[in-house]
Design a protein around this motif. Structure first.
Motif, mmCIF file in Angstrom:
data_model
loop_
_atom_site.group_PDB
_atom_site.id
_atom_site.type_symbol
_atom_site.label_atom_id
_atom_site.label_comp_id
_atom_site.label_asym_id
_atom_site.label_seq_id
_atom_site.Cartn_x
_atom_site.Cartn_y
_atom_site.Cartn_z
ATOM 1 N N PRO A 168 0.807 -1.596 0.294
ATOM 2 C CA PRO A 168 0.133 0.095 0.213
ATOM 3 C C PRO A 168 0.570 1.075 0.262
ATOM 4 O O PRO A 168 2.313 1.188 0.544
ATOM 5 C CB PRO A 168 -0.827 0.052 1.105
ATOM 6 N N HIS A 200 2.271 -6.189 5.786
ATOM 7 C CA HIS A 200 1.396 -6.546 4.695
ATOM 8 C C HIS A 200 0.244 -7.788 4.610
ATOM 9 O O HIS A 200 0.897 -9.153 5.677
ATOM 10 C CB HIS A 200 2.173 -6.971 3.556
ATOM 11 N N ASP A 250 -2.541 -7.979 0.790
ATOM 12 C CA ASP A 250 -1.557 -6.818 -0.112
ATOM 13 C C ASP A 250 -0.453 -7.447 -0.520
ATOM 14 O O ASP A 250 -0.295 -6.797 -2.047
ATOM 15 C CB ASP A 250 -1.057 -6.043 1.567
#
Length: 457
Positions: free
Chosen positions: A25, A368, A372
């Motif tokens: 992200p 993560h 992700d």
């Protein structure tokens, strides 16, 4: 015959706030609640032991100092003419690196070393030699080790180039941005073409294998004529790579950008036209498109990595060294340990204090989730290869994603394979960030109106 929307219509639709996707992200969406130093260290060790021997690791050194402020810049910098800061800053960097080596517990295999800024050539050649010699003193160099740095044409001396080449640097990137005098005065970056020519010729004479230039479109007072003139002058020097970036106008984050008015900037339509002018001239001169914003001559390792499917993208941008562990040293530097991210203190004083007391300056990060990791791989494939495999796509696609991709196919931006997967079309190359965004479930339509990111195009 299929009828696609006009370029103007697509520009109006897709020129919305969008991340540059050097990570996923992206930093504003990091779940810092789940981040702890212990979890970061665990992810760090895991990635190191999985990849160190074969792939090696990358090191990014952030040297944030500049003697004057370039008002267009959105990087983390520290403006000062006090060069006495060089030694304490390097001492902190080396202490931070020793801390990482203690965590690894094994000798690191260094595949890539890059000096970024700020202005790395703010530092004296002697201090750079001391810093790099120490960093590489107790490591093993990968068989394909590559070292590179960013240089300012005005203050990169022959001694800088010679010293760094002796230490292993084979590639240098010069920040050019624009060569028009009015544009340069406005963005407070005066650098005569003669300075750029001199350092380029010196680098080649010394033996650098690749010289790259950074250019920006969308700057205040740029016109089709000024951009054409800049590109044509640059082409006389035949750099091996050219990055042609979109100017990110984020005055709410970078007050220096308030030194000129929004009305001084090219309109959205003109800005895109400036890019197309530059792209046309570069392609005409036999430069190939590589990923987003990048152009390369076909002999360069960036192009070879692209055509062989080995191009990689991380916080340093595009790289030919497909490592899974990136260690960021210095103020504001970000590390990527495949399963997690971590970022250092942004301000120099806070960074120096944290290193002095704890040998670490990490202030936030992200661990993560499995999703992700999947989305991260999707975005990497799209941004590096211009396509997405059926295997990955089938793991993340849902009805909303499929509907959006189908709409993009009707617009001529991408092609969907019947068996699954996608390929970006030539017409869709300007919209790669928008395609990546389709898979970014952390963003939604409300983010179009948020002032976090610059416009996509």
């Amino acid at each position: 015959m299929t009828s696609y929307p006009s370029q103007a219509a697509l520009l109006k639709k897709y020129d919305v706030p969008t991340p540059r996707y050097t990570s996923y992200p992206t930093v504003p969406y990091w779940d810092t609640q789940s981040f702890t130093t212990e979890r970061w260290t665990k992810a760090l060790r895991r990635t190191f032991h999985e990849t160190n021997t074969e792939k090696g690791i990358s090191i990014y050194i952030h040297l944030p100092f500049c003697e004057s402020l370039c008002t267009y810049c959105a990087c983390s910098t520290r403006i000062t003419k006090n060069h006495k800061i060089e030694i304490p800053y390097i001492q902190a960097l080396l202490k931070e690196w020793d801390h990482y080596k203690y965590i690894f517990r094994e000798k690191p295999v260094v595949r890539e070393l890059h000096l970024g800024g700020g202005t790395p050539t703010f530092f004296s050649p002697q201090n750079l030699r001391w810093m790099i010699s120490y960093l590489l003193e107790d490591v093993e160099l990968h068989n394909d080790f590559e070292m590179s740095f960013e240089g300012h044409p005005n203050n990169t001396t022959y001694e800088h180039l010679q010293t760094l080449h002796e230490l292993g640097a084979t590639r240098v990137s010069f920040g050019v941005q624009d060569l028009d005098e009015k544009v340069q005065r406005t963005i407070h970056r005066i650098q005569p073409f003669e300075n750029l020519q001199q350092v380029t010729e010196q680098a080649r004479a010394i033996g650098y294998e690749s010289v790259s230039f950074d250019l920006i479109y969308g700057l205040p007072f740029q016109t089709p004529f000024t951009v054409s003139d800049t590109i044509e002058k640059v082409l006389t020097l035949k750099p091996d790579r050219i990055s042609f970036y979109s100017y990110a106008h984020v005055p709410w984050l970078r007050p220096g950008q308030r030194n000129y008015e929004t009305s001084d900037l090219p309109s959205h339509a003109l800005k895109r036209h400036l890019y197309e002018i530059g792209r046309h001239l570069l392609r005409k001169a036999d430069y190939a498109d590589v990923g987003m914003d990048h152009f390369s001559l076909r002999h360069d390792s960036l192009f070879k990595a692209y055509v062989s499917g080995k191009l990689h993208r991380n916080f340093m941008g595009y790289t030919t060294t497909n490592t899974e562990l990136l260690i960021g040293l210095g103020a504001s530097a970000i590390s990527d340990a495949k399963y997690a991210y971590a970022q250092n203190e942004k301000k120099v004083e806070e960074y120096l204090g944290a290193i002095q007391h704890n040998a670490s300056a990490i202030v936030k990060g992200h661990i993560h989730s499995d999703e992700d990791l999947l989305v991260k791989q999707c975005i990497l494939q799209i941004s590096c290869q211009g396509e997405l495999s059926r295997e990955l796509m089938m793991q993340v696609v849902d009805a909303n994603i499929l509907n959006t991709l189908t709409e993009m196919e009707k617009e001529g931006i991408l092609f969907l394979y019947e068996e699954g997967g996608l390929k970006v079309t030539t017409a869709g190359e300007p919209f790669i960030r928008n395609i990546c965004r389709v898979f970014d479930k952390r963003m939604n339509e409300e983010d179009n109106n948020r002032v976090i990111f610059s416009k996509a195009i």
